[in-house]
Enzyme design. Sequence first.
Site, short mmCIF file in Angstrom:
data_model
loop_
_atom_site.label_atom_id
_atom_site.label_comp_id
_atom_site.label_asym_id
_atom_site.label_seq_id
_atom_site.Cartn_x
_atom_site.Cartn_y
_atom_site.Cartn_z
N ASP A 1 -7.79 -7.57 0.01
CA ASP A 1 -6.92 -7.77 1.16
C ASP A 1 -7.71 -7.34 2.37
O ASP A 1 -8.60 -6.49 2.27
CB ASP A 1 -5.67 -6.87 1.09
CG ASP A 1 -5.96 -5.46 1.57
OD1 ASP A 1 -6.57 -4.70 0.81
OD2 ASP A 1 -5.65 -5.15 2.73
N HIS B 1 -6.08 -21.41 10.11
CA HIS B 1 -7.40 -21.85 9.67
C HIS B 1 -8.14 -20.76 8.89
O HIS B 1 -8.70 -21.02 7.82
CB HIS B 1 -8.26 -22.30 10.85
CG HIS B 1 -9.69 -22.44 10.45
ND1 HIS B 1 -10.16 -23.53 9.75
CD2 HIS B 1 -10.73 -21.57 10.53
CE1 HIS B 1 -11.43 -23.34 9.44
NE2 HIS B 1 -11.80 -22.16 9.90
N CYS C 1 -6.74 -27.58 6.98
CA CYS C 1 -5.63 -26.93 7.69
C CYS C 1 -5.24 -27.75 8.93
O CYS C 1 -6.01 -28.59 9.39
CB CYS C 1 -6.02 -25.50 8.08
SG CYS C 1 -6.84 -25.36 9.67
N ASP D 1 0.86 -1.18 0.00
CA ASP D 1 0.00 0.00 0.00
C ASP D 1 0.90 1.24 0.00
O ASP D 1 2.12 1.13 0.06
CB ASP D 1 -1.00 -0.04 1.16
CG ASP D 1 -0.31 0.06 2.52
OD1 ASP D 1 0.91 0.26 2.57
OD2 ASP D 1 -1.01 -0.08 3.54
N CYS E 1 -12.38 -28.52 6.32
CA CYS E 1 -11.13 -27.77 6.15
C CYS E 1 -9.92 -28.70 6.29
O CYS E 1 -9.91 -29.62 7.11
CB CYS E 1 -11.07 -26.66 7.19
SG CYS E 1 -9.55 -25.68 7.10
N CYS F 1 -7.69 -28.00 11.88
CA CYS F 1 -8.86 -28.86 11.67
C CYS F 1 -8.49 -30.33 11.48
O CYS F 1 -9.20 -31.23 11.90
CB CYS F 1 -9.66 -28.38 10.46
SG CYS F 1 -10.32 -26.71 10.70
#
Length: 372
Positions: free
Chosen positions: A265, A334, A305, A91, A303, A308
């Site tokens: 974002d 996650h 990840c 940015d 999920c 999980c």
Amino acid sequence: MTLHWTPSGRDGAARAGTLRTAHGEVPTPVFMPVGTAGTVKAMTADAVRATGARMILGNTYHLMLRPGAERVARLGGLHRLADWRGPILTDSGGFQVMSLAALRKMDADGVTFQSHIDGSKHRLTPERSVEIQRLLGADVTMCFDECTPFPATEAQAAASMRLSMRWAARCREAFLPRDGHGLFGIVQGSTFPELRAESVAALTGIGFEGYAIGGLAVGEGQEAMFATLDATLPLLPADRPRYLMGVGTPADIIGAVRRGIDMFDCVIPTRSGRTGRAYTGRGVLNIRNAGHAEDLRPLDAECSCPACRSHSRAYLHHLFKAGEMLGPMLLTWHNIQYYQDLMARLRSAILEGRFEEEAAAIEAGWAMTEEE
Ligand SMILES: [Zn+2]
């Protein structure tokens, strides 16, 4: 060849495509995790990559103050320093100067401010912001602008937008063209459609590799945000990427993709993860709630990840209650995984011409929420 975006599919106004940068290709629509000070908080770069994330965001304001843009350049640039091999969007610093810096003073040429860290004095102008982003090594450089506060009167929003348009022309002049790198203009104008149109005309007159919609998600609410997108997006060139800055919740993202946004974002997944809030296929879940204390189910059965795959809600609940740092790490992972999976689902649906069915299926899942 400069950074560019090629479309690969459309469903209604929703678009799928590929952003080609100096550090690789990025399928869009894309969600960029926020790597504020050269790190996506609580995650290693490998972990971020493992979620499927291909592009991250870095904050000019934070990095210029610490460790300093020239130092980052001496250390080989942000990609090397942070071990992030994919593209980085930075940015311009303008938004954080207004929200974080002490004793800021704006003039027609730029803004002078004091660091919120040590009180040291700094100055950002369109030219210096572009230079800092080049020193950091940004693939996508953002124009230095003023994020118009909300609410603003039409006169205030017009004056602020016109200042940003003058600065956008100066950023274009200051930007050094390099292979796979690009400069994005930022459409301002608050929630006033005529001002948004004037801003688009000014920016497309200058010409940018991509266009961002700024000044939203600042308190105007989802309805006003979508109305502003409806009024603005049809005016933008169809062959350039569109980036909605600082947005948002999964529901915001679906609504914006539906309207033709390609890039996002937001700190929501990382910040929420650190406070125990998890985004799941069944809505938002607060792992600190006592109801999870003996719940052996995973956070989100769908999920992949580590939070999980390897752990129960009971264990995650315990980590947060005990103040263990692994709790925020796992929930951040996650949430980033959830956002990346969401983008992949939306992209596939666009390419297969079933965006609305997919959006409805995702929203039906959230409606089965167990709490909040
Ligand atoms: Zn998970």
